[in-house]
Design an enzyme around this catalytic site. Structure first.
Site, PDB file in Angstrom:
ATOM      1  N   SER A  36      12.598  -7.038  36.758  1.00 32.33           N
ATOM      2  CA  SER A  36      11.105  -6.120  36.887  1.00 32.33           C
ATOM      3  C   SER A  36      10.788  -7.081  36.493  1.00 32.33           C
ATOM      4  O   SER A  36      10.353  -7.928  35.315  1.00 32.33           O
ATOM      5  CB  SER A  36      11.340  -5.434  35.394  1.00 32.33           C
ATOM      6  N   HIS A  39      10.126  -3.269  41.296  1.00 34.81           N
ATOM      7  CA  HIS A  39      11.402  -4.282  42.563  1.00 34.81           C
ATOM      8  C   HIS A  39      10.523  -3.472  43.558  1.00 34.81           C
ATOM      9  O   HIS A  39      10.932  -2.458  44.009  1.00 34.81           O
ATOM     10  CB  HIS A  39      12.764  -3.156  41.442  1.00 34.81           C
ATOM     11  N   HIS A  68      20.178   0.777  39.041  1.00 36.20           N
ATOM     12  CA  HIS A  68      20.434   0.248  37.368  1.00 36.20           C
ATOM     13  C   HIS A  68      21.031   1.833  37.532  1.00 36.20           C
ATOM     14  O   HIS A  68      20.602   2.723  38.561  1.00 36.20           O
ATOM     15  CB  HIS A  68      19.171   0.349  37.143  1.00 36.20           C
ATOM     16  N   TYR A  95      20.165   4.236  35.240  1.00 34.52           N
ATOM     17  CA  TYR A  95      19.288   5.300  35.088  1.00 34.52           C
ATOM     18  C   TYR A  95      18.993   4.953  36.448  1.00 34.52           C
ATOM     19  O   TYR A  95      18.272   6.588  36.098  1.00 34.52           O
ATOM     20  CB  TYR A  95      18.216   4.927  33.994  1.00 34.52           C
ATOM     21  N   GLU A  96      18.962   4.919  37.218  1.00 30.70           N
ATOM     22  CA  GLU A  96      19.007   6.045  38.323  1.00 30.70           C
ATOM     23  C   GLU A  96      20.053   6.535  39.291  1.00 30.70           C
ATOM     24  O   GLU A  96      19.533   7.834  39.921  1.00 30.70           O
ATOM     25  CB  GLU A  96      18.318   4.900  39.540  1.00 30.70           C
ATOM     26  N   ALA A 105      14.184  -8.627  32.476  1.00 28.29           N
ATOM     27  CA  ALA A 105      13.243  -8.159  31.851  1.00 28.29           C
ATOM     28  C   ALA A 105      14.126  -7.467  30.596  1.00 28.29           C
ATOM     29  O   ALA A 105      15.517  -7.278  31.033  1.00 28.29           O
ATOM     30  CB  ALA A 105      12.782  -7.481  32.453  1.00 28.29           C
ATOM     31  N   MET A 126      18.791  -3.095  30.335  1.00 33.20           N
ATOM     32  CA  MET A 126      18.823  -1.876  31.182  1.00 33.20           C
ATOM     33  C   MET A 126      19.811  -1.962  32.252  1.00 33.20           C
ATOM     34  O   MET A 126      20.263  -1.403  33.671  1.00 33.20           O
ATOM     35  CB  MET A 126      18.069  -0.765  31.517  1.00 33.20           C
ATOM     36  N   SER A 127      20.138  -3.805  32.725  1.00 31.67           N
ATOM     37  CA  SER A 127      21.289  -4.494  34.313  1.00 31.67           C
ATOM     38  C   SER A 127      22.097  -5.491  33.840  1.00 31.67           C
ATOM     39  O   SER A 127      22.343  -5.766  33.113  1.00 31.67           O
ATOM     40  CB  SER A 127      20.019  -4.758  34.458  1.00 31.67           C
ATOM     41  N   ASN A 163       9.135  -8.427  25.304  1.00 28.53           N
ATOM     42  CA  ASN A 163       8.651  -7.789  24.318  1.00 28.53           C
ATOM     43  C   ASN A 163       9.176  -7.812  23.459  1.00 28.53           C
ATOM     44  O   ASN A 163      10.891  -8.422  23.705  1.00 28.53           O
ATOM     45  CB  ASN A 163       8.617  -5.700  24.686  1.00 28.53           C
ATOM     46  N   HIS A 200       6.697   0.543  30.576  1.00 31.92           N
ATOM     47  CA  HIS A 200       7.580  -0.210  31.230  1.00 31.92           C
ATOM     48  C   HIS A 200       5.295  -0.906  31.887  1.00 31.92           C
ATOM     49  O   HIS A 200       6.819  -2.272  32.526  1.00 31.92           O
ATOM     50  CB  HIS A 200       7.403   0.572  32.332  1.00 31.92           C
TER      51      HIS A 200
HETATM   52  N1  HPA Z   1      15.064  -2.513  26.111  1.00 29.44           N
HETATM   53  C1  HPA Z   1      15.588  -2.313  26.896  1.00 29.44           C
HETATM   54  N2  HPA Z   1      15.425  -2.756  28.566  1.00 29.44           N
HETATM   55  C2  HPA Z   1      13.897  -3.691  28.289  1.00 29.44           C
HETATM   56  C3  HPA Z   1      13.148  -3.504  26.910  1.00 29.44           C
HETATM   57  C4  HPA Z   1      13.362  -3.009  25.577  1.00 29.44           C
HETATM   58  O1  HPA Z   1      13.186  -3.369  24.935  1.00 29.44           O
HETATM   59  N3  HPA Z   1      12.598  -4.964  27.609  1.00 29.44           N
HETATM   60  C5  HPA Z   1      12.217  -4.946  28.723  1.00 29.44           C
HETATM   61  N4  HPA Z   1      13.977  -4.271  29.825  1.00 29.44           N
END
Ligand code: HPA
Length: 258
Positions: free
Chosen positions: A21, A52, A76, A78-79, A107, A199-200, A223, A235
């Site tokens: 990301s 993306h 991903h 989640y898609e 990320a 998530m990847s 973050n 996001h």
């Molecule tokens: N959690 C899950 N996926 C992420 C995060 C997070 O804090 N930051 C970037 N991708």
């Protein structure tokens, strides 16, 4: 005139990088020669997440002339697609392009309080908390003792030292999303030994190892994970921090792969 896809296949680059990301701009630092949208490759799902781009870029490693293929954007779970579909790109890289070495970037949220947001973490191991595997149906019982190549980890550590770049190390926990975590979940992951969460990456790493590729992983800590800072997660912030720290990642990749 051969198509861009034919030219990509003919190039047979030995190294591939998958960008997470907000990290798409890193591809521009590899002097792009040609691009192939994922939609031109039979069997690849299209990436629909903002940040993306959804294409392969053939480039060269600055200074060495070595060819590198960069996947700008990934799919991903989640898609709503399967772990097998999420990893179609990895099979394409290995089986069609002859890639031997795969650098996975993502990320991630920082769980280890000694880390810093905007920093990079070298993935030393992972926790597959996805509940699924791309290898369901076979091959079965693949060894996962060393997913993230010691040789590549050493190359990244040496490169970071040379550049004076602070490089964290740790375990990446993969969760299915699409929602961010609760503070209680993050406390649990920390207890389980996770240093960052995202998530990847894990499905691709598993698929790549099953195909015999050498794998490395780098998380950009966009973050603090939920509960580690007062802020709520968005996001757009993840993409923004990715854009800002992308230059560090590009320098690290250039130096480590040189
Ligand atoms: N959690 C899950 N996926 C992420 C995060 C997070 O804090 N930051 C970037 N991708």
């Amino acid at each position: 005139m051969p198509s861009a896809l034919d030219q990509l296949v003919a190039a047979q680059p030995s190294t591939a990088i998958i960008l997470g990301s907000g990290l798409g701009a890193v591809a521009e630092t590899f002097s792009p020669i040609l691009t192939v949208p994922y939609s031109d490759v039979p069997g690849l799902p299209e990436s629909k997440v903002p940040g993306h781009a959804g294409r392969f870029v053939l480039g060269v490693l600055p200074g060495s002339g070595r060819k590198v293929v960069i996947a700008q954007g990934r799919s991903h779970l989640y898609e709503g697609i399967s772990a097998r579909e999420v990893t179609a790109g990895v099979r394409f890289l290995a089986e069609q392009l002859g890639v031997k070495r795969l650098i996975l970037t993502n990320a991630a949220g920082a769980i280890d309080p000694t880390f810093h947001v905007g920093g990079l973490m070298l993935i030393t191991d992972h926790l597959n908390l996805l509940g699924v595997s791309p290898l369901t149906g076979g091959p079965h019982f693949h060894d996962m003792s060393v997913v993230y190549s010691l040789k590549l980890r050493e190359a990244f550590m040496n490169a970071a030292e040379k550049l004076g770049l602070r490089l964290h190390h740790g375990v990446y926990a993969a969760v299915p999303g699409p929602q961010y975590e609760t503070p209680a979940e993050i406390r649990m992951f920390r207890t389980l030994g996770a240093h960052a969460v995202g998530m990847s990456t894990v499905p691709e790493a598993i698929q790549a190892r099953a195909l015999g590729l050498e794998v490395a992983g780098i998380s950009l800590l966009t973050n603090w994970a939920a509960g580690l800072a007062p802020a709520t997660l968005h996001h757009s912030e993840v993409v923004e921090v990715g854009l800002a720290a992308g230059q560090d990642l590009a320098r690290l990749l250039h130096a480590a792969l040189a």
